[in-house]
Design an enzyme around this catalytic site. Structure first.
Site, PDB file in Angstrom:
ATOM      1  N   SER A 109      26.405  10.235   5.459  1.00 53.54           N
ATOM      2  CA  SER A 109      25.287  10.334   6.395  1.00 53.54           C
ATOM      3  C   SER A 109      24.004   9.754   5.774  1.00 53.54           C
ATOM      4  CB  SER A 109      25.155  11.801   6.835  1.00 53.54           C
ATOM      5  OG  SER A 109      24.248  11.926   7.893  1.00 53.54           O
ATOM      6  N   ASP A 159      30.923  10.345  17.091  1.00 51.90           N
ATOM      7  CA  ASP A 159      29.730  10.720  16.313  1.00 51.90           C
ATOM      8  C   ASP A 159      28.485  10.681  17.203  1.00 51.90           C
ATOM      9  OD1 ASP A 159      27.583  10.865  14.534  1.00 51.90           O
ATOM     10  OD2 ASP A 159      28.655   9.775  12.962  1.00 51.90           O
ATOM     11  N   HIS A 190      30.496  13.570  13.518  1.00 49.65           N
ATOM     12  CA  HIS A 190      29.713  13.216  12.332  1.00 49.65           C
ATOM     13  C   HIS A 190      30.289  13.883  11.075  1.00 49.65           C
ATOM     14  CE1 HIS A 190      26.225  11.221  10.702  1.00 49.65           C
ATOM     15  NE2 HIS A 190      25.880  12.319  10.040  1.00 49.65           N
TER      16      HIS A 190
HETATM   17  C1  MLT Z   1      19.556   9.598   8.601  1.00 50.22           C
HETATM   18  O1  MLT Z   1      18.489  10.108   8.906  1.00 50.22           O
HETATM   19  O2  MLT Z   1      19.796   9.041   7.529  1.00 50.22           O
HETATM   20  C2  MLT Z   1      20.628   9.667   9.647  1.00 50.22           C
HETATM   21  O3  MLT Z   1      20.082   9.991  10.885  1.00 50.22           O
HETATM   22  C3  MLT Z   1      21.703  10.633   9.281  1.00 50.22           C
HETATM   23  C4  MLT Z   1      21.162  12.018   9.079  1.00 50.22           C
HETATM   24  O4  MLT Z   1      20.721  12.326   8.008  1.00 50.22           O
HETATM   25  O5  MLT Z   1      21.199  12.816  10.026  1.00 50.22           O
END
Ligand code: MLT
Length: 207
Positions: A109, A159, A190
């Site tokens: 992520s 996701d 996700h």
């Molecule tokens: C981010 O902010 O890098 C992406 O949206 C993934 C997350 O951290 O939720």
């Protein structure tokens, strides 16, 4: 038992592996995680490999991240550029300190997004990367030469955070920069599941 080290750069864990011939993994957690989050995943998918795991320095409320965002999926790209350089310098210093080869990143992520930024902005830092639920980090990506660096992207078809087209755009950008990209889309959201672990393990074993 592993110890968290606090020093002038990043709070991190370094866990030496039993097989020094294998490349270390740079573990990069998601939003709200920390340096311990991915240790057991790292041990499972790459037994015997050294693990270097920093904690993101940006706080969103109480949640550590690797760079600032303006909204979900909307990044503060000036901060991202600066944080990418900062993480690159940490990796170089840790390689010196612990005697490591260039690592393969394993990011989830937010951690996958900064790993993608590292590939594009500082291509010399990583020997490859496994990007779990990653998205395009830069609206205008820097021109990088990723000459056949191996990259695995594992996306979730369901996701809610990373649209399918965005993950495809990331695979395309990295591929156009020369990386050897394998992009798999799993019937997942996700979060990570057993299918991710199996694919990761296979991909890492081939490195
Ligand atoms: C981010 O902010 O890098 C992406 O949206 C993934 C997350 O951290 O939720």
């Amino acid at each position: 038992m592993t110890a968290t080290t606090v020093d002038a750069d990043f709070i991190h864990v370094f866990e030496p592996g039993s097989d020094p011939a294998r490349r270390p993994l740079l573990l990069l957690h998601g939003t709200g995680g920390d340096e311990r989050d991915l240790l057991s995943l790292g041990r499972t998918v790459a037994p015997g490999v050294s693990l270097l795991s920093p904690r993101g320095k940006v706080l969103e409320g109480a949640a550590p991240r690797f760079f600032r965002r303006l909204a979900e999926g909307v990044f503060d790209e000036a901060d991202l550029r600066r944080r990418t350089d900062e993480l690159a310098e940490f990796v170089l210093a840790a390689r010196e300190r612990y005697g490591l080869a260039a690592p393969i990143a394993l990011g989830f992520s937010n951690g996958a997004n900064i790993a993608a930024a590292l590939l594009l902005q500082r291509p010399e830092i990583l020997a490859g990367a496994a990007l779990l639920r990653a998205m395009v980090p830069f609206a205008e990506p820097p021109r990088a030469d990723l000459a056949v660096k191996p990259v695995l992207i594992l996306s979730g078809a369901l996701d809610p955070i990373v649209p399918k087209a965005n993950a495809e755009a990331l695979a395309r950008q990295l591929g156009e920069s020369g990386a050897a990209v394998e992009h798999r889309v799993l019937p997942a959201g996700h979060g990570l599941g057993q299918a991710d672990i199996g694919l990761l393990k296979d991909w890492l074993a081939r490195r």
